[in-house]
Design an enzyme around this catalytic site. Sequence first.
Site, PDB file in Angstrom:
ATOM      1  N   ASN A 168       0.809  -1.232   0.000  1.00  0.00           N
ATOM      2  CA  ASN A 168       0.000   0.000   0.000  1.00  0.00           C
ATOM      3  C   ASN A 168       0.837   1.274   0.000  1.00  0.00           C
ATOM      4  OD1 ASN A 168       0.792  -0.498   2.670  1.00  0.00           O
ATOM      5  ND2 ASN A 168      -0.926   0.655   3.472  1.00  0.00           N
ATOM      6  N   LYS A 191      12.533  -7.201   0.492  1.00  0.00           N
ATOM      7  CA  LYS A 191      11.550  -7.911  -0.322  1.00  0.00           C
ATOM      8  C   LYS A 191      10.300  -7.048  -0.411  1.00  0.00           C
ATOM      9  CE  LYS A 191       8.212 -10.762   0.363  1.00  0.00           C
ATOM     10  NZ  LYS A 191       7.357 -10.205  -0.704  1.00  0.00           N
ATOM     11  N   ASP A 193       6.540  -6.084  -1.892  1.00  0.00           N
ATOM     12  CA  ASP A 193       5.408  -6.936  -2.212  1.00  0.00           C
ATOM     13  C   ASP A 193       5.454  -7.296  -3.699  1.00  0.00           C
ATOM     14  OD1 ASP A 193       2.600  -7.766  -0.965  1.00  0.00           O
ATOM     15  OD2 ASP A 193       2.331  -7.252  -3.079  1.00  0.00           O
ATOM     16  N   GLY A 242       3.210  -4.885   7.502  1.00  0.00           N
ATOM     17  CA  GLY A 242       2.192  -5.681   6.825  1.00  0.00           C
ATOM     18  C   GLY A 242       1.074  -6.007   7.789  1.00  0.00           C
ATOM     19  N   SER A 243       0.391  -7.091   7.519  1.00  0.00           N
ATOM     20  CA  SER A 243      -0.784  -7.430   8.333  1.00  0.00           C
ATOM     21  C   SER A 243      -0.364  -8.050   9.667  1.00  0.00           C
ATOM     22  CB  SER A 243      -1.658  -8.418   7.560  1.00  0.00           C
ATOM     23  OG  SER A 243      -0.933  -9.603   7.356  1.00  0.00           O
ATOM     24  N   GLU A 264       5.285  -3.267  12.058  1.00  0.00           N
ATOM     25  CA  GLU A 264       4.286  -2.216  11.834  1.00  0.00           C
ATOM     26  C   GLU A 264       3.083  -2.903  11.216  1.00  0.00           C
ATOM     27  OE1 GLU A 264       4.767   0.890  12.700  1.00  0.00           O
ATOM     28  OE2 GLU A 264       6.876   0.689  13.219  1.00  0.00           O
ATOM     29  N   CYS A 298      -2.641   2.228   6.499  1.00  0.00           N
ATOM     30  CA  CYS A 298      -2.670   1.596   7.822  1.00  0.00           C
ATOM     31  C   CYS A 298      -3.312   2.499   8.867  1.00  0.00           C
ATOM     32  CB  CYS A 298      -1.263   1.210   8.244  1.00  0.00           C
ATOM     33  SG  CYS A 298      -0.114   2.583   8.229  1.00  0.00           S
ATOM     34  N   GLU A 396      -9.991  -5.438  10.293  1.00  0.00           N
ATOM     35  CA  GLU A 396      -9.551  -4.383   9.387  1.00  0.00           C
ATOM     36  C   GLU A 396     -10.096  -4.684   7.979  1.00  0.00           C
ATOM     37  OE1 GLU A 396      -5.340  -4.451   8.451  1.00  0.00           O
ATOM     38  OE2 GLU A 396      -5.246  -2.272   8.574  1.00  0.00           O
TER      39      GLU A 396
HETATM   40  P1  NAD Z   1       0.759  -8.867   4.216  1.00  0.00           P
HETATM   41  O1  NAD Z   1       1.053  -9.192   5.630  1.00  0.00           O
HETATM   42  O2  NAD Z   1      -0.094  -9.779   3.445  1.00  0.00           O
HETATM   43  O3  NAD Z   1       2.112  -8.734   3.377  1.00  0.00           O
HETATM   44  C1  NAD Z   1       3.159  -7.867   3.775  1.00  0.00           C
HETATM   45  C2  NAD Z   1       4.473  -8.414   3.253  1.00  0.00           C
HETATM   46  O4  NAD Z   1       4.744  -9.656   3.896  1.00  0.00           O
HETATM   47  C3  NAD Z   1       4.472  -8.711   1.742  1.00  0.00           C
HETATM   48  O5  NAD Z   1       5.732  -8.364   1.198  1.00  0.00           O
HETATM   49  C4  NAD Z   1       4.276 -10.214   1.701  1.00  0.00           C
HETATM   50  O6  NAD Z   1       4.810 -10.807   0.528  1.00  0.00           O
HETATM   51  C5  NAD Z   1       5.039 -10.657   2.937  1.00  0.00           C
HETATM   52  N1  NAD Z   1       4.622 -11.951   3.480  1.00  0.00           N
HETATM   53  C6  NAD Z   1       3.410 -12.550   3.390  1.00  0.00           C
HETATM   54  N2  NAD Z   1       3.427 -13.728   4.040  1.00  0.00           N
HETATM   55  C7  NAD Z   1       4.685 -13.876   4.552  1.00  0.00           C
HETATM   56  C8  NAD Z   1       5.318 -14.884   5.326  1.00  0.00           C
HETATM   57  N3  NAD Z   1       4.674 -15.986   5.717  1.00  0.00           N
HETATM   58  N4  NAD Z   1       6.610 -14.706   5.679  1.00  0.00           N
HETATM   59  C9  NAD Z   1       7.277 -13.593   5.324  1.00  0.00           C
HETATM   60  N5  NAD Z   1       6.725 -12.597   4.577  1.00  0.00           N
HETATM   61  C10 NAD Z   1       5.442 -12.744   4.205  1.00  0.00           C
HETATM   62  O7  NAD Z   1       0.165  -7.383   4.231  1.00  0.00           O
HETATM   63  P2  NAD Z   1      -0.374  -6.542   2.988  1.00  0.00           P
HETATM   64  O8  NAD Z   1      -1.720  -7.033   2.628  1.00  0.00           O
HETATM   65  O9  NAD Z   1       0.666  -6.456   1.934  1.00  0.00           O
HETATM   66  O10 NAD Z   1      -0.450  -5.080   3.621  1.00  0.00           O
HETATM   67  C11 NAD Z   1      -1.575  -4.601   4.244  1.00  0.00           C
HETATM   68  C12 NAD Z   1      -1.410  -4.659   5.736  1.00  0.00           C
HETATM   69  O11 NAD Z   1      -0.260  -3.917   6.116  1.00  0.00           O
HETATM   70  C13 NAD Z   1      -2.571  -4.019   6.452  1.00  0.00           C
HETATM   71  O12 NAD Z   1      -2.919  -4.795   7.557  1.00  0.00           O
HETATM   72  C14 NAD Z   1      -2.011  -2.668   6.896  1.00  0.00           C
HETATM   73  O13 NAD Z   1      -2.669  -2.120   8.004  1.00  0.00           O
HETATM   74  C15 NAD Z   1      -0.587  -3.035   7.164  1.00  0.00           C
HETATM   75  N6  NAD Z   1       0.284  -1.856   7.132  1.00  0.00           N
HETATM   76  C16 NAD Z   1       0.733  -1.340   8.307  1.00  0.00           C
HETATM   77  C17 NAD Z   1       1.521  -0.197   8.322  1.00  0.00           C
HETATM   78  C18 NAD Z   1       2.000   0.401   9.619  1.00  0.00           C
HETATM   79  O14 NAD Z   1       2.828   1.291   9.586  1.00  0.00           O
HETATM   80  N7  NAD Z   1       1.513  -0.058  10.761  1.00  0.00           N
HETATM   81  C19 NAD Z   1       1.876   0.415   7.113  1.00  0.00           C
HETATM   82  C20 NAD Z   1       1.399  -0.138   5.933  1.00  0.00           C
HETATM   83  C21 NAD Z   1       0.603  -1.278   5.956  1.00  0.00           C
END
Ligand code: NAD
Length: 527
Positions: A168, A191, A193, A242-243, A264, A298, A396
């Site tokens: 995002n 890495k 996305d 990420g999530s 985060e 986020c 979320e």
């Molecule tokens: P996601 O967790 O699906 O993916 C994030 C990253 O993790 C990607 O690069 C993905 O390829 C990698 N990933 C996925 N599974 C993995 C695993 N098993 N091992 C290692 N890496 C893995 O999240 P998303 O859908 O890309 O992003 C959206 C989420 O990120 C939302 O929940 C959002 O709130 C959060 N976010 C938080 C912040 C913050 O600052 N708190 C900022 C941006 C996004």
Amino acid sequence: MTTLDGRTRLATVETPDAVPWDGPRLAAQLAATGPSRQWRSAYDEDLATELPTSTPSDVAAAADRARTAQQEWAARPLDERRRVLLDFHDAVLDQRDRLADLLQYEGGKARLVAIEEVLHLALTARYYARTAREVLHHQRRSGIFPLLTRIDQHYLPRGLVGIIAPWNYPLSPTISDGLAALVAGNALLLKPDLQTPYVALAAVDLLRQAGMPAELWQVVHGAGERVGAELIGQVDYLCFTGSTATGRIVARQCADRLIGCSLELGGKNPLLVLDDADIEQTAAGAVRASFSNAGQLCVSAERIFVADRLQREFTDAFLAKTRAVRLGRSLDFEYEMGSLISADQLARVESHVADARAKGARVLTGGRRRPDLGPLFYEPTVLAGVTAEMACYAEETFGPVVSIYPVRDETEAVRRANDSAYGLNASVWTGDPVRGRRVAAQLRCGTVNVNEAYAATFGSIDAPMGGMKNSGLGRRQGPEGLLRFVQPQVVGTQSLLPIAPSHGLSPQTFASGLTVALRVLKSLGRA
Ligand code: NAD
């Protein structure tokens, strides 16, 4: 074929040549020789390429190259490393529009949102270039025996820092976090996305042009479960965004390796409309809070708690402003909201709204796709009557969907805002900023914005940012955002007398002497 911005596309075949920017050269910078994966633009559905993914040996070799480069980088004077960030700052501003184009092509976001992200990156580069010396400076600490014990504390880089990034905001958290690691003397293994590799590659390319050693920052590519896990196996510290679900997985992997990490994660952010809020300003702020980057932010608001007294007036103003949001795609400032990034994301948004509808929620505005604008468009949506049985109550959504809840008073607003497993960001609207700060102190969120949606804290790089509860561990931005990438090392130098019985002193006399010394030091007020 001509793209929406009027440029000629090189081809629509699925090779990096198809992208309307320096695609092949950027793609060649990936540390990847494995099977290809398709990349598809969220902005232009006909635009797709194939990019190689990283094998385990690609990740290991990239880590080796970065570690070798790190030796020389860490040995450079801090001022030289700071200079790279300052030159990068200028390059980012010079390339502002190209980077914004890329952000839009990859993520489908609106122009202003893309520009804000680029400017935030430049701001971060300048901030860490300017403050690194003060934060990382060598310090003298008090020794156990004044004059006899000298204590020096300095900071050593962790070595190789891994970054796993979301789609995002592929520049703002991702590259910005890396800048802090870089100035501290680390190498990086990133890495991005699967959906946002190009903009990350473009930013790393600019860093090289600004003087960063070519091999210092490596970029790998591929599915998180595979390449992400390989990356964690190589690095000395992980910076994950990420999530929350993925955050738990990577935290376990870091624990197995006994390496530190910052996380985060997600949020279910509340926006509180207190009974003295200015209706027009608050409604405009609530639109920014809920629909910036199509809600794929986020820190965006998904729950609005409105004081009963203002319920009707606020809802009317908010709905009017929501309906007026200009939705569409162009590489200029014509539209305020772009599309969602992927079919998965669209499906998640649709399922949350369908579930809420089926269980009795009312859709006050929006609630439907807009295929006439593009395959991934969804209208800004406001729900009422949302209850705890509905998925969008506590989970979320991460899209342009927000729910309005009436509350009797401030106390109920605070209680319901805190009634969440998350604690990332909150927004409080009031005619009295002192009251706003008092309410903020009661909220269990890492950042609280009074009379602003999220930008007051997000844009203030000097202030730490991060989540409480399930929203994360650690902080980005501010000195904390830099200190996570170093380890303090303490050097103690003892002179004249050892810290042990000596010169014929018995252990008993030594112990009594130490006891007296402690009493004296306390009476002198020394720490
Ligand atoms: P996601 O967790 O699906 O993916 C994030 C990253 O993790 C990607 O690069 C993905 O390829 C990698 N990933 C996925 N599974 C993995 C695993 N098993 N091992 C290692 N890496 C893995 O999240 P998303 O859908 O890309 O992003 C959206 C989420 O990120 C939302 O929940 C959002 O709130 C959060 N976010 C938080 C912040 C913050 O600052 N708190 C900022 C941006 C996004």
